[in-house]
Design a protein around this motif. Structure first.
Motif, PDB file in Angstrom:
ATOM      1  N   THR A  64       0.838  -1.202   0.000  1.00  0.00           N
ATOM      2  CA  THR A  64       0.000   0.000   0.000  1.00  0.00           C
ATOM      3  C   THR A  64       0.873   1.252   0.000  1.00  0.00           C
ATOM      4  OG1 THR A  64      -0.042   0.161   2.416  1.00  0.00           O
ATOM      5  CG2 THR A  64      -1.766  -1.198   1.373  1.00  0.00           C
ATOM      6  N   PRO A  65       0.319   2.380  -0.428  1.00  0.00           N
ATOM      7  CA  PRO A  65       1.069   3.646  -0.353  1.00  0.00           C
ATOM      8  C   PRO A  65       1.464   4.009   1.082  1.00  0.00           C
ATOM      9  CG  PRO A  65      -0.781   3.884  -1.841  1.00  0.00           C
ATOM     10  CD  PRO A  65      -0.932   2.551  -1.181  1.00  0.00           C
ATOM     11  N   GLN A  66       0.669   3.602   2.057  1.00  0.00           N
ATOM     12  CA  GLN A  66       1.010   3.877   3.454  1.00  0.00           C
ATOM     13  C   GLN A  66       2.279   3.131   3.860  1.00  0.00           C
ATOM     14  OE1 GLN A  66      -2.116   2.907   2.438  1.00  0.00           O
ATOM     15  NE2 GLN A  66      -3.077   4.919   2.595  1.00  0.00           N
ATOM     16  N   GLN A  67       2.440   1.921   3.390  1.00  0.00           N
ATOM     17  CA  GLN A  67       3.658   1.174   3.676  1.00  0.00           C
ATOM     18  C   GLN A  67       4.863   1.830   3.012  1.00  0.00           C
ATOM     19  OE1 GLN A  67       2.752  -2.804   2.394  1.00  0.00           O
ATOM     20  NE2 GLN A  67       2.020  -3.409   4.424  1.00  0.00           N
ATOM     21  N   PHE A  68       4.667   2.351   1.797  1.00  0.00           N
ATOM     22  CA  PHE A  68       5.761   3.062   1.137  1.00  0.00           C
ATOM     23  C   PHE A  68       6.142   4.307   1.927  1.00  0.00           C
ATOM     24  CE2 PHE A  68       7.557   6.228  -1.671  1.00  0.00           C
ATOM     25  CZ  PHE A  68       8.593   5.513  -2.233  1.00  0.00           C
ATOM     26  N   GLN A  69       5.142   5.031   2.431  1.00  0.00           N
ATOM     27  CA  GLN A  69       5.402   6.217   3.247  1.00  0.00           C
ATOM     28  C   GLN A  69       6.196   5.844   4.500  1.00  0.00           C
ATOM     29  OE1 GLN A  69       4.855   9.277   2.362  1.00  0.00           O
ATOM     30  NE2 GLN A  69       5.607  10.168   4.256  1.00  0.00           N
ATOM     31  N   SER A  70       5.811   4.754   5.138  1.00  0.00           N
ATOM     32  CA  SER A  70       6.530   4.263   6.314  1.00  0.00           C
ATOM     33  C   SER A  70       7.972   3.924   5.950  1.00  0.00           C
ATOM     34  CB  SER A  70       5.825   3.030   6.877  1.00  0.00           C
ATOM     35  OG  SER A  70       6.632   2.377   7.812  1.00  0.00           O
ATOM     36  N   PHE A  71       8.160   3.296   4.802  1.00  0.00           N
ATOM     37  CA  PHE A  71       9.496   2.931   4.333  1.00  0.00           C
ATOM     38  C   PHE A  71      10.335   4.174   4.052  1.00  0.00           C
ATOM     39  CE2 PHE A  71      12.034   2.587   0.447  1.00  0.00           C
ATOM     40  CZ  PHE A  71      13.024   1.720   0.880  1.00  0.00           C
ATOM     41  N   SER A  72       9.758   5.147   3.358  1.00  0.00           N
ATOM     42  CA  SER A  72      10.539   6.317   2.948  1.00  0.00           C
ATOM     43  C   SER A  72      10.895   7.234   4.113  1.00  0.00           C
ATOM     44  CB  SER A  72       9.799   7.101   1.855  1.00  0.00           C
ATOM     45  OG  SER A  72       8.576   7.580   2.348  1.00  0.00           O
TER      46      SER A  72
END
Length: 193
Positions: A64-72
């Protein structure tokens, strides 16, 4: 055997990254091979440098985009690894990964068809950012999914215009490791030479 190094992979699937928790799990043992004749001799390291590098790799599956945000936003976590790879599972997360400069490698699940279209414009953006696309050849050893691996790998090479492709073993067992001639065959098969 023709190997100069190995990357020990830490895989995170299906959850947000927690830098404190994941840094604590990042306890991949680093082995010094310089003074260890007992360990080096079975590897037969006959190179001029006589060194064998062990890298730490993080592979994070992004759903999900939220997981990408958490990663970045977890830069401390990604800085503790030598190689940062992501495996997007949708077109939306693939676009985000291609736009990011924090990612070294984008990998794909080659056990089936790629779940989203690889649009050339998006792939070009990843290449411009210095991101590599990964093809793992250990799946070619499994008869029932070989056709998906070959078709997906052909698509990746075609969309990347034979640039920024990295071929890795993806080996989980010693039997999935291959020597230099087998790796060369994979390179020639996909016309990357």
């Amino acid at each position: 055997v023709g190997w100069q190094g190995v990357a020990l992979n830490h895989v995170v699937i299906g959850r947000k990254l927690d830098s404190n928790k994941d840094l604590a799990k990042n306890s991949i043992p680093i082995i010094s091979l310089e003074n260890s004749d007992e360990f080096v001799s079975p590897l037969r390291l006959n190179s001029k440098r006589n060194t064998f590098s062990i890298f730490k790799r993080l592979t994070y599956q992004i759903d999900t985009p939220q997981q990408f945000q958490s990663f970045s936003t977890s830069s401390a976590l990604s800085k503790s690894y030598d190689v940062v790879a992501v495996q997007p599972t949708s077109l939306q997360t693939f676009k985000l990964c291609c736009q990011s400069t924090l990612i070294d490698i984008i990998c794909f699940d080659l056990t089936g068809k790629i779940a989203f279209p690889l649009k050339p414009a998006i792939v070009k953006q990843a290449i411009a950012n210095g991101t590599y696309l990964e093809i793992t050849y250990s799946t070619i050893l499994k008869q029932d999914i070989r056709k998906y691996m070959i078709a997906s790998a052909d698509l990746i090479v075609q969309r990347a215009y034979k640039k920024n492709i990295v071929i890795t073993s993806g080996a989980r067992t010693p039997m999935e490791l291959r020597g230099p001639y087998d790796r060369h065959f994979v390179w020639v098969r996909f016309c990357i030479m």
